[in-house]
Design a protein around this motif. Structure first.
Motif, PDB file in Angstrom:
ATOM      1  N   ASP A 182       0.851  -1.282  -0.154  1.00  0.00           N
ATOM      2  CA  ASP A 182       0.145   0.015  -0.065  1.00  0.00           C
ATOM      3  C   ASP A 182       0.796   1.081   0.176  1.00  0.00           C
ATOM      4  N   TYR A 183       1.936   1.078   0.864  1.00  0.00           N
ATOM      5  CA  TYR A 183       2.651   2.365   1.023  1.00  0.00           C
ATOM      6  C   TYR A 183       3.450   2.613  -0.376  1.00  0.00           C
ATOM      7  N   ILE A 184       4.249   1.642  -1.069  1.00  0.00           N
ATOM      8  CA  ILE A 184       4.829   1.563  -2.046  1.00  0.00           C
ATOM      9  C   ILE A 184       4.106   2.373  -3.262  1.00  0.00           C
ATOM     10  N   ASP A 185       2.639   1.828  -3.399  1.00  0.00           N
ATOM     11  CA  ASP A 185       1.863   2.080  -4.375  1.00  0.00           C
ATOM     12  C   ASP A 185       1.325   3.791  -4.276  1.00  0.00           C
ATOM     13  N   SER A 186       1.347   4.154  -2.938  1.00  0.00           N
ATOM     14  CA  SER A 186       1.071   5.584  -2.644  1.00  0.00           C
ATOM     15  C   SER A 186       2.193   6.373  -3.145  1.00  0.00           C
ATOM     16  N   VAL A 187       3.216   5.990  -2.796  1.00  0.00           N
ATOM     17  CA  VAL A 187       4.325   6.869  -3.027  1.00  0.00           C
ATOM     18  C   VAL A 187       4.621   6.979  -4.635  1.00  0.00           C
ATOM     19  N   TYR A 188       4.178   5.870  -5.329  1.00  0.00           N
ATOM     20  CA  TYR A 188       4.653   6.101  -6.975  1.00  0.00           C
ATOM     21  C   TYR A 188       3.287   6.918  -7.552  1.00  0.00           C
ATOM     22  N   ALA A 189       2.164   6.585  -6.906  1.00  0.00           N
ATOM     23  CA  ALA A 189       0.963   7.332  -7.259  1.00  0.00           C
ATOM     24  C   ALA A 189       0.892   8.699  -7.012  1.00  0.00           C
ATOM     25  N   SER A 190       1.927   9.184  -6.092  1.00  0.00           N
ATOM     26  CA  SER A 190       1.966  10.867  -5.881  1.00  0.00           C
ATOM     27  C   SER A 190       2.750  11.479  -7.186  1.00  0.00           C
ATOM     28  N   ILE A 191       3.409  10.562  -7.825  1.00  0.00           N
ATOM     29  CA  ILE A 191       4.142  11.284  -9.098  1.00  0.00           C
ATOM     30  C   ILE A 191       3.600  10.766 -10.671  1.00  0.00           C
ATOM     31  N   ILE A 192       2.660   9.582 -10.738  1.00  0.00           N
ATOM     32  CA  ILE A 192       2.304   9.108 -11.852  1.00  0.00           C
ATOM     33  C   ILE A 192       0.937   9.363 -12.140  1.00  0.00           C
ATOM     34  N   THR A 193       0.711  10.282 -12.911  1.00  0.00           N
ATOM     35  CA  THR A 193      -0.510  11.179 -13.167  1.00  0.00           C
ATOM     36  C   THR A 193      -1.425   9.921 -14.026  1.00  0.00           C
ATOM     37  N   ALA A 194      -1.062   8.922 -14.646  1.00  0.00           N
ATOM     38  CA  ALA A 194      -1.659   7.962 -15.104  1.00  0.00           C
ATOM     39  C   ALA A 194      -2.204   6.914 -14.282  1.00  0.00           C
ATOM     40  N   GLY A 195      -1.844   6.938 -13.224  1.00  0.00           N
ATOM     41  CA  GLY A 195      -2.341   6.112 -12.116  1.00  0.00           C
ATOM     42  C   GLY A 195      -1.339   4.806 -11.823  1.00  0.00           C
ATOM     43  N   THR A 196      -1.943   3.974 -10.948  1.00  0.00           N
ATOM     44  CA  THR A 196      -1.277   2.616 -10.576  1.00  0.00           C
ATOM     45  C   THR A 196      -2.083   1.675 -10.634  1.00  0.00           C
ATOM     46  N   HIS A 197      -1.310   0.432 -10.643  1.00  0.00           N
ATOM     47  CA  HIS A 197      -1.927  -1.015 -10.698  1.00  0.00           C
ATOM     48  C   HIS A 197      -1.192  -2.028  -9.610  1.00  0.00           C
ATOM     49  N   LYS A 198      -1.843  -2.130  -8.647  1.00  0.00           N
ATOM     50  CA  LYS A 198      -1.156  -2.712  -7.107  1.00  0.00           C
ATOM     51  C   LYS A 198      -1.472  -4.244  -7.510  1.00  0.00           C
ATOM     52  N   THR A 199      -0.622  -5.106  -7.552  1.00  0.00           N
ATOM     53  CA  THR A 199      -0.599  -6.554  -7.738  1.00  0.00           C
ATOM     54  C   THR A 199      -0.443  -7.276  -6.362  1.00  0.00           C
ATOM     55  N   SER A 200      -1.075  -8.324  -6.322  1.00  0.00           N
ATOM     56  CA  SER A 200      -1.071  -9.011  -5.148  1.00  0.00           C
ATOM     57  C   SER A 200       0.144  -9.722  -4.588  1.00  0.00           C
ATOM     58  N   SER A 201       1.404  -9.829  -5.345  1.00  0.00           N
ATOM     59  CA  SER A 201       2.548 -10.200  -4.756  1.00  0.00           C
ATOM     60  C   SER A 201       3.479  -9.731  -5.881  1.00  0.00           C
ATOM     61  N   ILE A 202       4.999  -9.865  -5.238  1.00  0.00           N
ATOM     62  CA  ILE A 202       6.046  -9.307  -5.892  1.00  0.00           C
ATOM     63  C   ILE A 202       6.225 -10.071  -7.095  1.00  0.00           C
ATOM     64  N   ARG A 203       5.965 -11.365  -7.289  1.00  0.00           N
ATOM     65  CA  ARG A 203       6.220 -12.295  -8.416  1.00  0.00           C
ATOM     66  C   ARG A 203       5.288 -11.982  -9.543  1.00  0.00           C
ATOM     67  N   VAL A 204       4.005 -11.526  -9.145  1.00  0.00           N
ATOM     68  CA  VAL A 204       3.166 -11.234 -10.436  1.00  0.00           C
ATOM     69  C   VAL A 204       3.827 -10.039 -10.851  1.00  0.00           C
ATOM     70  N   ALA A 205       4.296  -9.044 -10.063  1.00  0.00           N
ATOM     71  CA  ALA A 205       4.479  -7.732 -10.867  1.00  0.00           C
ATOM     72  C   ALA A 205       5.937  -8.178 -11.876  1.00  0.00           C
ATOM     73  N   GLU A 206       6.776  -9.033 -11.184  1.00  0.00           N
ATOM     74  CA  GLU A 206       7.898  -9.211 -12.216  1.00  0.00           C
ATOM     75  C   GLU A 206       7.596 -10.149 -13.273  1.00  0.00           C
ATOM     76  N   ALA A 207       6.533 -10.926 -13.276  1.00  0.00           N
ATOM     77  CA  ALA A 207       6.103 -11.744 -14.448  1.00  0.00           C
ATOM     78  C   ALA A 207       5.199 -10.650 -15.296  1.00  0.00           C
TER      79      ALA A 207
END
Length: 426
Positions: A182-207
């Motif tokens: 949640d925190y990592i997502d909020s940090v990126y969301a503060s500079i990404i105007t297009a928005g963010t997509h938070k995944t359930s795990s690190i492995r999903v994001a890597e894949a």
């Protein structure tokens, strides 16, 4: 464990095509330290110059809260680290994790309790937790999810693209615990105007990251194979693709050379991990073989065109326009244009390379190529348009052909010219 964004101090590890734009964007809002082991890179950035051309001099002149360093000890002042180092492959296409290892070792020496480390470098699923985190734990003496936290947010920078910039590209995020995610997502969301997509795990994001470029690679391999088939049939590939493209769901891929540090590399990270698990990928590796051999196919077509016009390859003069791995970009990493240069030279031809985007010193250091600053008109037996730089587009067919002799071959790899303006094209 609670996180307070008001106390964030960001450290970006690696200031290349990915890291610098990220550091600049975060530096507009938060205290940010950009770190790179190359002192020359730090010096040029402090002097307001970016050799990757991703950040303008005007942006570097107004850095906000961003500073640069090559001293790893300075990173101790940070508490939110982002790793953006290269992830290349070896000559036998195995992942080279040395940059990741060195970056993780550097951070392991400066980590403090409650810090967060986010990786952006393209890796195989599992690399962050199986390879990077153990190094962080070993060198810091801290334990993941007890003393510090990790995350993965794949980079989506497109070098040379001035339209799709970091803030306007949706960002995938993940974390090692729900709270960290949640925190990592909020940090990126503060500079990404297009928005963010938070995944359930690190492995999903890597894949998710590694299949983005694998999908493109396979699709380009398909049209490359179609181009080779249609050439044997005497059918113009571009005309076929334009006709097929009139259907709403036809994907607009074009044949070409697949190099660079992403599409030509990332699939090998996925296939490496798959093979470790006992599965031998077939479609992905077949696509890689096709794309890796396209420069040889292009070279063979050029030689056939020369012979058809009575031009002997031995002692001929050939001009290759473009060495970068893509248009309007000074990046020569894993460029396939060099394969064309070397293959044509193996026939005994004298091959000149002209690219207004490439630093001649870098080209020589990387490939041993002596760049031609200004090719002479009317002196070449063959002119190859290898990269679609704007400068070459502005030349037009007449400008490109002006480099050739009265009897010469114009070969267009990038569909920069029409079918009637070149002798042959991919």
């Amino acid at each position: 464990m609670s996180f307070d964004i008001s106390k964030i101090r960001i450290g970006v590890i690696g200031l290349g095509y990915v890291g610098l734009p990220l550091a600049v964007e975060f530096g507009r809002k938060y205290p940010t330290l950009g770190f790179d082991v190359k002192e020359a890179r730090i010096a040029e950035l402090r002097n307001g110059k970016d050799s990757t051309l991703e950040v303008s001099s005007e942006e570097l002149a107004s850095l906000g809260q961003l500073s640069f360093t090559s001293n790893a000890d300075d990173l101790k002042s940070c508490n939110f680290y982002i790793v953006t180092v290269p992830t290349p492959v070896s000559n036998d296409n195995r992942p080279l994790l040395l940059p990741l290892r060195l970056a993780s070792e550097t951070l392991g020496k400066v980590l403090s309790p409650n810090d967060i480390v986010v990786y952006e470098s393209t890796v195989f699923p599992g690399a962050t937790e199986e390879f990077c985190v153990p190094i962080l734990e070993r060198d810091s003496g801290l334990t993941l999810n007890k003393d510090f936290f990790a995350g993965y947010s794949p980079e989506r920078i497109n070098p040379g693209d001035k339209q799709h910039r970091l803030p306007s590209i949706l960002k995938v995020t993940s974390g090692s615990t729900p709270a960290a995610a949640d925190y990592i997502d909020s940090v990126y969301a503060s500079i990404i105007t297009a928005g963010t997509h938070k995944t359930s795990s690190i492995r999903v994001a890597e894949a998710a990251k590694v299949i983005e470029n694998t999908q493109r690679d396979v699709n380009i391999a398909l049209v490359n194979e179609l181009a080779m088939i249609f050439e044997r049939m005497g059918i113009d590939t571009e005309e076929v693709l334009l006709a097929a493209g009139t259907k709403w769901n036809f994907l607009p891929f074009r044949p070409g050379l697949v190099g660079g540090h992403c599409i030509g590399v990332d699939p090998y990270y996925l296939t490496y991990k798959a093979q470790q698990l006992g599965y031998h990928p077939q479609m992905i590796l077949a696509g890689r073989r096709i794309n890796d051999n396209m420069a040889l196919y292009v070279s063979s077509r050029i030689i056939k065109n020369m012979i058809a016009k009575g031009i002997q390859p031995l002692d001929s003069k050939i001009l290759v326009l473009g060495l970068a791995f893509k248009e309007n970009c000074p990046d020569v990493r894993n460029t396939k244009a060099i394969d064309i240069v070397r293959e044509l030279a193996s026939y005994g031809a004298a091959v000149d390379v002209h690219d207004p985007w490439i630093d001649s010193g870098e080209a020589h250091a990387e490939y041993g190529v002596q760049m031609t600053e200004q090719p002479e008109f009317g002196t070449y037996d063959v002119v190859v348009v290898a990269v679609a730089h704007n400068q070459f587009k502005e030349m037009g067919a007449a400008g490109v052909r002006a480099f050739g002799k009265e009897t010469s071959v114009i070969y267009d790899v990038k569909y920069l010219l029409s079918a009637t303006e070149s002798d042959d094209r991919l």
